[in-house]
Write a protein that holds these residues in place. Structure first.
Motif, PDB file in Angstrom:
ATOM      1  N   ASP A  78       0.846  -1.198   0.000  1.00 51.64           N
ATOM      2  CA  ASP A  78       0.000   0.000   0.000  1.00 51.64           C
ATOM      3  C   ASP A  78       0.881   1.247   0.000  1.00 51.64           C
ATOM      4  N   ALA A  79       1.328   1.633  -1.186  1.00 45.41           N
ATOM      5  CA  ALA A  79       2.340   2.686  -1.317  1.00 45.41           C
ATOM      6  C   ALA A  79       1.854   4.041  -0.816  1.00 45.41           C
ATOM      7  N   GLU A  89      -0.619  -0.856  -7.470  1.00 50.34           N
ATOM      8  CA  GLU A  89       0.279  -1.095  -6.339  1.00 50.34           C
ATOM      9  C   GLU A  89       0.667  -2.568  -6.258  1.00 50.34           C
TER      10      GLU A  89
END
Length: 312
Positions: A78-79, A89
């Motif tokens: 979960d950038a 992602e």
């Protein structure tokens, strides 16, 4: 320095006629060598999501341990830290997992080139660590090829250095060492390839230069069948405008083909199979609920062993 010494030796030594053709084409590797058949097992998905080596470690964990470790991985995927994992992602994570060896190589070389320990590598640091003793060599002949390599390295370093300060962050250093992995470095990959093959220096690759990069006649009149096939490939497919040579764009199409994006396809597959509320994004809970799709455990490994036993 060891890397460059080896490359130089390979370049200068006469190794005889190659038994296999040189492959200059950069393909993304398959995500797994296992069959992608979720009806039988999720082994392919485990390899794709974690990388084959890390996937094996999960097979030794209890389901509870696998879920716990998977939950921690979700936080890394979960950038933007919004609590949701998008297809993009997940795709980026899969690509990272598949190419972890690249980052391990960068870490190893980083330690040998960040001489002042400031977590940056300047061109001067790299040059001194890699070529320092060669530049001090009083014999100009023995250092000539190294100096050519240094000029080429400096050009690539400057291309990787996006802000132009001649100091590389770890990401820029990764682009320098592995330019084929970065879109903005693809022109330098093409340029270096053309320089290697273009023996007469006219800026293009003709048929004989193309073949000569792969095969040495060594006085033999008869060429192997694969060489004849490569001649046909050059004429029919590589030389798109049929002018007898490959220019920059034609060379780029050859060595950097637009491959099918396996990571994108796998990311979409994982989201589709796990997305309970059908919003095209995954929460941590949705991923952990379908943990056996993403990672293995003792339970899934034992279950697959039972299936194999029953089939036998």
């Amino acid at each position: 320095m060891e890397k460059h010494y080896l490359l130089l030796c390979l370049g200068l030594c006469v190794l005889g006629k190659p038994t296999e053709k040189k492959d200059r084409v950069h393909h993304d590797p398959q995500l797994s060598n296992k069959m992608h058949d979720d009806a039988q097992s999720f082994d392919y998905d485990h390899d794709a999501f974690l990388g084959a080596e890390d996937a094996k470690t999960f097979d030794q964990l209890t389901p509870e341990e696998s879920k716990e470790r998977l939950g921690k991985i979700v936080g890394k995927i979960d950038a933007d830290k919004d609590g949701l994992v998008t297809v993009e992602e997940l795709r980026d994570w899969i690509k990272f997992a598949q190419k972890r060896w690249i980052y391990e190589d960068v870490e190893r070389q980083w330690k040998g080139h960040d001489l002042n320990g400031d977590n940056l590598v300047s061109w001067e640091e790299y040059k001194n660590a890699t070529y320092g003793y060669i530049l001090d060599d009083p014999d100009p002949d023995s250092s000539f090829n190294y100096k050519q390599m240094m000029v080429r390295d400096e050009r690539r370093f400057k291309m990787a250095d996006t802000d132009g300060d001649l100091i590389a962050t770890k990401e820029e250093f990764t682009a320098f060492l592995h330019p084929e992995e970065y879109d903005y470095m693809k022109d330098i990959v093409v340029l270096e390839t053309m320089e290697d093959i273009d023996k007469n220096g006219d800026g293009v690759i003709d048929l004989e230069e193309y073949i000569g990069d792969m095969y040495s006649h060594d006085g033999d009149a008869d060429e192997p069948e694969w060489v004849k096939t490569e001649r046909e490939q050059f004429v029919e497919f590589r030389d798109k405008n049929h002018d007898g040579k490959m220019d920059k764009e034609e060379t780029k199409d050859w060595i950097l083909p637009s491959d099918y994006d396996h990571a994108e396809a796998e990311a979409r597959h994982l989201v589709y199979e796990s997305d309970q509320d059908k919003d095209s994004k995954l929460t941590r809970e949705e991923i952990v609920d379908k943990y056996d799709l993403f990672v293995g455990s003792q339970a899934t490994d034992f279950g697959e062993a039972l299936v194999r036993h029953d089939e036998f």
